[in-house]
Structure formats: structure tokens, C-alpha cells
Motif scaffolding. Structure first.
Motif, PDB file in Angstrom:
ATOM      1  N   LEU A 196      22.583  -8.570  11.727  1.00  0.00           N
ATOM      2  CA  LEU A 196      22.130  -7.577  12.635  1.00  0.00           C
ATOM      3  C   LEU A 196      22.591  -6.214  12.325  1.00  0.00           C
ATOM      4  O   LEU A 196      21.916  -5.212  12.783  1.00  0.00           O
ATOM      5  N   VAL A 197      23.866  -6.019  11.975  1.00  0.00           N
ATOM      6  CA  VAL A 197      24.476  -4.960  11.770  1.00  0.00           C
ATOM      7  C   VAL A 197      23.608  -4.194  10.379  1.00  0.00           C
ATOM      8  O   VAL A 197      23.069  -3.148  10.267  1.00  0.00           O
ATOM      9  N   LEU A 198      23.590  -5.259   9.496  1.00  0.00           N
ATOM     10  CA  LEU A 198      22.624  -4.690   8.139  1.00  0.00           C
ATOM     11  C   LEU A 198      21.220  -4.215   8.746  1.00  0.00           C
ATOM     12  O   LEU A 198      20.668  -3.236   8.185  1.00  0.00           O
ATOM     13  N   ALA A 199      20.464  -4.911   9.561  1.00  0.00           N
ATOM     14  CA  ALA A 199      19.109  -4.759   9.905  1.00  0.00           C
ATOM     15  C   ALA A 199      19.237  -3.405  10.512  1.00  0.00           C
ATOM     16  O   ALA A 199      18.497  -2.535  10.590  1.00  0.00           O
ATOM     17  N   GLN A 200      20.122  -2.908  11.214  1.00  0.00           N
ATOM     18  CA  GLN A 200      20.281  -1.674  12.260  1.00  0.00           C
ATOM     19  C   GLN A 200      20.625  -0.668  11.159  1.00  0.00           C
ATOM     20  O   GLN A 200      20.174   0.353  11.412  1.00  0.00           O
ATOM     21  N   LEU A 201      21.575  -0.885  10.108  1.00  0.00           N
ATOM     22  CA  LEU A 201      21.600   0.164   9.100  1.00  0.00           C
ATOM     23  C   LEU A 201      20.582   0.553   8.398  1.00  0.00           C
ATOM     24  O   LEU A 201      20.173   1.822   8.175  1.00  0.00           O
ATOM     25  N   ILE A 202      19.723  -0.502   8.068  1.00  0.00           N
ATOM     26  CA  ILE A 202      18.506  -0.336   7.422  1.00  0.00           C
ATOM     27  C   ILE A 202      17.296   0.680   8.351  1.00  0.00           C
ATOM     28  O   ILE A 202      16.845   1.379   7.571  1.00  0.00           O
ATOM     29  N   ARG A 203      17.282   0.176   9.451  1.00  0.00           N
ATOM     30  CA  ARG A 203      16.704   1.143  10.120  1.00  0.00           C
ATOM     31  C   ARG A 203      16.963   2.720  10.294  1.00  0.00           C
ATOM     32  O   ARG A 203      16.237   3.591  10.616  1.00  0.00           O
ATOM     33  N   GLN A 204      18.347   2.706  10.318  1.00  0.00           N
ATOM     34  CA  GLN A 204      18.929   4.081  10.556  1.00  0.00           C
ATOM     35  C   GLN A 204      18.591   4.986   9.158  1.00  0.00           C
ATOM     36  O   GLN A 204      18.348   6.112   9.165  1.00  0.00           O
ATOM     37  N   LEU A 205      18.708   4.106   8.054  1.00  0.00           N
ATOM     38  CA  LEU A 205      18.531   4.980   6.806  1.00  0.00           C
ATOM     39  C   LEU A 205      17.089   4.968   6.567  1.00  0.00           C
ATOM     40  O   LEU A 205      16.547   6.182   6.169  1.00  0.00           O
ATOM     41  N   LYS A 206      16.162   4.458   7.307  1.00  0.00           N
ATOM     42  CA  LYS A 206      14.821   4.797   7.276  1.00  0.00           C
ATOM     43  C   LYS A 206      14.486   6.024   7.894  1.00  0.00           C
ATOM     44  O   LYS A 206      13.561   6.853   7.441  1.00  0.00           O
ATOM     45  N   GLN A 207      15.121   6.453   8.950  1.00  0.00           N
ATOM     46  CA  GLN A 207      14.899   7.642   9.659  1.00  0.00           C
ATOM     47  C   GLN A 207      15.417   8.786   8.860  1.00  0.00           C
ATOM     48  O   GLN A 207      15.266   9.876   9.552  1.00  0.00           O
ATOM     49  N   MET A 208      16.264   8.615   7.976  1.00  0.00           N
ATOM     50  CA  MET A 208      16.925   9.816   7.146  1.00  0.00           C
ATOM     51  C   MET A 208      15.721  10.463   6.277  1.00  0.00           C
ATOM     52  O   MET A 208      15.096   9.603   5.688  1.00  0.00           O
TER      53      MET A 208
END
Length: 135
Positions: free
Chosen positions: A25-37
Motif C-alpha cells: 500500500l505504501v508503494l502504491a501511494q508513492l507511485i501515485r505521488q510520483l505521478k503528480q510530480m
């Protein structure tokens, strides 16, 4: 070996699977955050992180699969012991322990990659601090 021996692993494996799910779940959240950069500077960080993230996802999937198989082997061991098949129960328990060990090794490797990913973030943060100090 008695029926209670493999039963001792049930809580440990369950907690381990919960920890693995949290890492996913942390990985999935991190990927979503990176997508917004979107800025150019952030894209260089994303490029450095993508390979590590892909590897971590694969490792997490393997960790979870081996953990589930270990849990299943433990269950088979208990069932075999319940039926009085001592040898089969011991073999299933041994296989369960091997699978659990492999799962833990994958987890260790994923932790090492995770640490490297954090170091990438720290390097970027340090570079930004140095640039601000020069300005």
C-alpha cells in the motif's frame, strides 16, 4: 511432531502478510505521488525511482506469494498431522519453513532497495539545499 508445532506459525505468518500488504500500500501511494510530480527537476527524481519501484513491486508480489504458500503449507501440515500422516505433516511443515525463509529473504532485499530509494530523495534534498544556499 504434534499438531501444535505448525499451529505456532499461524500468528507469525498472518502478521508477516499484514506487514507485506502495508508495504504494498505504501508503494502504491508513492507511485501515485510520483505521478503528480511535473517539473523538470522532479522528473529526474522520478526517472531514478522508477526502476527501483518496479523492482520493489515485483519483490513485494513474490514476498506475498511465498508467504501465502508458506501459510498453505503450514495448513496442509496440520491437516496431515490431524489425519495421522506424520511423515507428510513433517515434510509439509519443512516446505512451509523454506517458503517462509525465502519470503523473508525477498523482504530483506526489498528493504535494501527501499533504503536506496530514500537515499535518492535525500541526495535531491541536499542538492536543493545547497542551491538555495548559493542563491
Amino acid at each position: 511432531m504434534t499438531l501444535t508445532t505448525p499451529a505456532l506459525l499461524f500468528p507469525a505468518i498472518s502478521l508477516l502478510l499484514l506487514a507485506y500488504t502495508n508495504r504494498f500500500l505504501v508503494l502504491a501511494q508513492l507511485i501515485r505521488q510520483l505521478k503528480q510530480m511535473e517539473s523538470e527537476k522532479e522528473r529526474s527524481i522520478i526517472a531514478r525511482q522508477l526502476g527501483m519501484l518496479r523492482k520493489r513491486i515485483v519483490l513485494t508480489k513474490r514476498m506475498q506469494a511465498l508467504g501465502v504458500l508458506s501459510f498453505f503449507g503450514c495448513t496442509l501440515s496440520m491437516f496431515a498431522l490431524f489425519l495421522g500422516a506424520q511423515t507428510l505433516g513433517v515434510v509439509c511443515f519443512g516446505i512451509s519453513l523454506i517458503l517462509l525463509s525465502l519470503s523473508l529473504l525477498y523482504s530483506l532485499y526489498e528493504i535494501i532497495i527501499s533504503t536506496n530509494a530514500i537515499n535518492v530523495e535525500l541526495e535531491d534534498f541536499e542538492q536543493r539545499q545547497q542551491q538555495q544556499n548559493l542563491d
